[in-house]
Design a protein around this motif. Structure first.
Motif, PDB file in Angstrom:
ATOM      1  N   CYS A   1       0.876  -1.176   0.000  1.00 27.48           N
ATOM      2  CA  CYS A   1       0.000   0.000   0.000  1.00 27.48           C
ATOM      3  C   CYS A   1       0.909   1.221   0.000  1.00 27.48           C
TER       4      CYS A   1
ATOM      5  N   CYS B   1      -4.508   0.210   0.144  1.00 29.18           N
ATOM      6  CA  CYS B   1      -5.382  -0.805   0.737  1.00 29.18           C
ATOM      7  C   CYS B   1      -6.768  -0.200   0.976  1.00 29.18           C
TER       8      CYS B   1
ATOM      9  N   CYS C   1      -6.295   4.767   5.520  1.00 28.26           N
ATOM     10  CA  CYS C   1      -5.307   4.984   4.464  1.00 28.26           C
ATOM     11  C   CYS C   1      -5.844   5.926   3.392  1.00 28.26           C
TER      12      CYS C   1
END
Ligand SMILES: [Zn+2]
Length: 190
Positions: A16, A55, A60
């Motif tokens: 990620c 992700c 995030c």
């Protein structure tokens, strides 16, 4: 929604771009720069062009939006519409993963692979992936921390129901070498 880190050796892994944790490629969302310079979600995972991965985690995505890092890494523009779409797409992905997790728990229980309770987990000689109910006791949580561990989005009664137990299941485990543990396409603990 929480998942575990990937154990699979079979599928390719990517990081990620925000949290830097590695996952199976399929568990990540690929973002590419379109020819007109906008960031787009590569739902087919086949679009040509410069790409990056994130992700499907709300945290995030929020960090990516605030920092501009995701867009910057591929030199693409992002607008409000893109972020809305990404949030929705990630949410749907999380739901699918949750269903998958439930079915794995049910199937592994039926096949006798699932270890239920601390005693059974402790007796297992192989490495175990441990999962705890969201409302498990402090004691159970501490025990789980000795293992590769996921905190489930399920409470004790939900977890018990998913595995067809009468109730009171706070912790379950799957041998890491079992097909069940490696079939996850997972996400880390947040
Ligand atoms: Zn991430």
């Amino acid at each position: 929604m929480t998942y575990l880190k990937s154990q699979s050796k079979r599928s390719p892994q990517r990081s990620c771009s925000i949290c830097r944790v590695k996952y199976d490629k399929d568990a990540l969302i690929r973002i590419v720069r379109s020819p007109d310079g906008h960031a787009v979600i590569d739902k087919s995972k086949k679009l040509p062009g410069r790409g990056t991965y994130i992700c499907p985690d709300a945290e995030c995505i929020e960090k990516a939006r605030k920092s501009g890092r995701l867009a910057h890494s591929i030199g693409a523009m992002t607008d409000a519409e893109f972020w809305d779409e990404l949030t929705e797409y990630a949410g749907n992905m999380g739901m699918v993963m949750g269903l998958k997790l439930r079915s794995i728990l049910g199937l592994s229980r039926k096949s006798g692979t699932l270890l239920i309770g601390m005693d059974n987990i402790e007796r297992e000689k192989r490495k175990v992936l441990v999962m705890t109910a969201s409302d498990c006791s402090e004691n159970v949580r501490e025990f789980a921390e000795r293992y590769e561990h996921i905190a489930l989005d399920m409470n004790i009664s939900e977890l018990s129901e998913v595995i067809g137990s009468r109730g009171g299941v706070q912790i379950v485990g799957l041998p890491l070498s079992s097909g069940f543990a490696i079939s996850f396409n997972p996400r880390p603990l947040t």
